[in-house]
Scaffold this motif. Structure first.
Motif, PDB file in Angstrom:
ATOM      1  N   ALA A   2       0.793  -0.864   0.108  1.00  0.00           N
ATOM      2  CA  ALA A   2       0.434   0.233  -0.123  1.00  0.00           C
ATOM      3  C   ALA A   2       0.747   1.297   0.017  1.00  0.00           C
ATOM      4  O   ALA A   2       2.208   1.689  -0.022  1.00  0.00           O
ATOM      5  N   HIS A   3       0.210   2.380   0.044  1.00  0.00           N
ATOM      6  CA  HIS A   3       1.330   3.802  -0.203  1.00  0.00           C
ATOM      7  C   HIS A   3       1.590   4.040   1.044  1.00  0.00           C
ATOM      8  O   HIS A   3       1.115   3.218   2.454  1.00  0.00           O
ATOM      9  N   VAL A   4       3.280   4.555   0.761  1.00  0.00           N
ATOM     10  CA  VAL A   4       3.828   4.764   2.367  1.00  0.00           C
ATOM     11  C   VAL A   4       2.947   5.892   3.264  1.00  0.00           C
ATOM     12  O   VAL A   4       2.781   6.098   2.500  1.00  0.00           O
ATOM     13  N   GLU A   5       2.868   5.252   4.442  1.00  0.00           N
ATOM     14  CA  GLU A   5       2.348   5.929   5.671  1.00  0.00           C
ATOM     15  C   GLU A   5       2.277   7.589   6.048  1.00  0.00           C
ATOM     16  O   GLU A   5       4.133   7.326   5.553  1.00  0.00           O
ATOM     17  N   ARG A  28      11.482   1.453  -2.098  1.00  0.00           N
ATOM     18  CA  ARG A  28      11.325   0.622  -2.881  1.00  0.00           C
ATOM     19  C   ARG A  28      10.150   0.943  -4.275  1.00  0.00           C
ATOM     20  O   ARG A  28       9.665   1.453  -5.421  1.00  0.00           O
ATOM     21  N   HIS A  29       8.989   1.554  -2.924  1.00  0.00           N
ATOM     22  CA  HIS A  29       7.694   1.622  -2.986  1.00  0.00           C
ATOM     23  C   HIS A  29       7.603   2.991  -4.780  1.00  0.00           C
ATOM     24  O   HIS A  29       7.230   3.428  -4.759  1.00  0.00           O
ATOM     25  N   ILE A  30       8.287   3.723  -3.374  1.00  0.00           N
ATOM     26  CA  ILE A  30       8.096   5.356  -3.506  1.00  0.00           C
ATOM     27  C   ILE A  30       9.181   5.743  -5.293  1.00  0.00           C
ATOM     28  O   ILE A  30       8.764   6.612  -6.021  1.00  0.00           O
ATOM     29  N   ARG A  32       8.398   3.801  -7.054  1.00  0.00           N
ATOM     30  CA  ARG A  32       7.767   3.170  -8.477  1.00  0.00           C
ATOM     31  C   ARG A  32       6.053   4.556  -8.367  1.00  0.00           C
ATOM     32  O   ARG A  32       5.773   4.140  -8.944  1.00  0.00           O
ATOM     33  N   CYS A  33       5.685   4.655  -7.071  1.00  0.00           N
ATOM     34  CA  CYS A  33       4.633   5.518  -6.877  1.00  0.00           C
ATOM     35  C   CYS A  33       4.713   7.271  -7.178  1.00  0.00           C
ATOM     36  O   CYS A  33       5.325   7.169  -6.712  1.00  0.00           O
ATOM     37  N   ASP A  34       4.469   7.690  -8.827  1.00  0.00           N
ATOM     38  CA  ASP A  34       4.068   9.056  -8.346  1.00  0.00           C
ATOM     39  C   ASP A  34       3.453   9.721  -6.808  1.00  0.00           C
ATOM     40  O   ASP A  34       4.351  11.243  -6.449  1.00  0.00           O
ATOM     41  N   ARG A  35       2.827   8.806  -6.551  1.00  0.00           N
ATOM     42  CA  ARG A  35       2.204   9.757  -5.636  1.00  0.00           C
ATOM     43  C   ARG A  35       2.740   9.873  -3.668  1.00  0.00           C
ATOM     44  O   ARG A  35       2.971  10.979  -3.328  1.00  0.00           O
ATOM     45  N   CYS A  36       3.282   8.752  -3.638  1.00  0.00           N
ATOM     46  CA  CYS A  36       4.610   8.621  -2.586  1.00  0.00           C
ATOM     47  C   CYS A  36       5.511   9.510  -3.202  1.00  0.00           C
ATOM     48  O   CYS A  36       5.942  10.139  -2.151  1.00  0.00           O
ATOM     49  N   ARG A  37       6.280  10.161  -4.139  1.00  0.00           N
ATOM     50  CA  ARG A  37       7.135  10.241  -5.365  1.00  0.00           C
ATOM     51  C   ARG A  37       6.677  12.042  -4.361  1.00  0.00           C
ATOM     52  O   ARG A  37       8.111  12.469  -3.724  1.00  0.00           O
TER      53      ARG A  37
HETATM   54 ZN   LIG Z   1       2.210   5.423  -3.029  1.00  0.00          ZN
END
Ligand SMILES: [Zn+2]
Length: 125
Positions: A2-5, A28-30, A32-37
């Protein structure tokens, strides 16, 4: 994953502790994820600005004469109240950073809720 808290994003932005396995997974998630980045980028900017702030920008205890005048105006007691002890500079900075991180993580949570509500509305229409 899931997205990073928001709290973990704030920790990553602060970089105060040695990275953990959870941090590595989040990073690693960040990647790949525009929102969390975007969220981490915004928090990092807030932390950088807070760390660049000068101590003169922080609120300071009022001068002694203010306490003396308050005492004189409000009471007849001979001893003026003592001002609260001054916080050391590192404590002020830590409090400021914690407040900024809390504010930013609250903002991110509100932004995420708003995005979720908007996408829920779009799915219904
Ligand atoms: Zn995310």
């Amino acid at each position: 994953m899931a997205h990073v808290e928001p709290a973990q994003l704030a920790e990553l932005a602060l970089r105060n502790a040695a990275p953990t396995d959870t941090d590595a997974e989040a990073l690693r998630h960040i990647e790949r994820c525009d929102r969390c980045r975007d969220d981490l980028r915004m928090l990092t900017r807030v932390v950088t600005a807070a760390r660049a702030a000068h101590l003169v920008d922080l609120p300071a205890a009022p001068p002694e004469r203010v306490w003396q005048r308050i005492t004189r105006d409000l009471s007849q007691e001979p001893d003026p109240p003592r001002p609260p002890p001054a916080l050391p500079d590192h404590a002020k900075r830590a409090l400021l950073l914690a407040a900024l991180a809390l504010t930013a993580s609250t903002g991110i949570a509100a932004l995420r809720r708003s995005r979720q509500e908007r996408s829920a509305v779009r799915e219904r229409t």
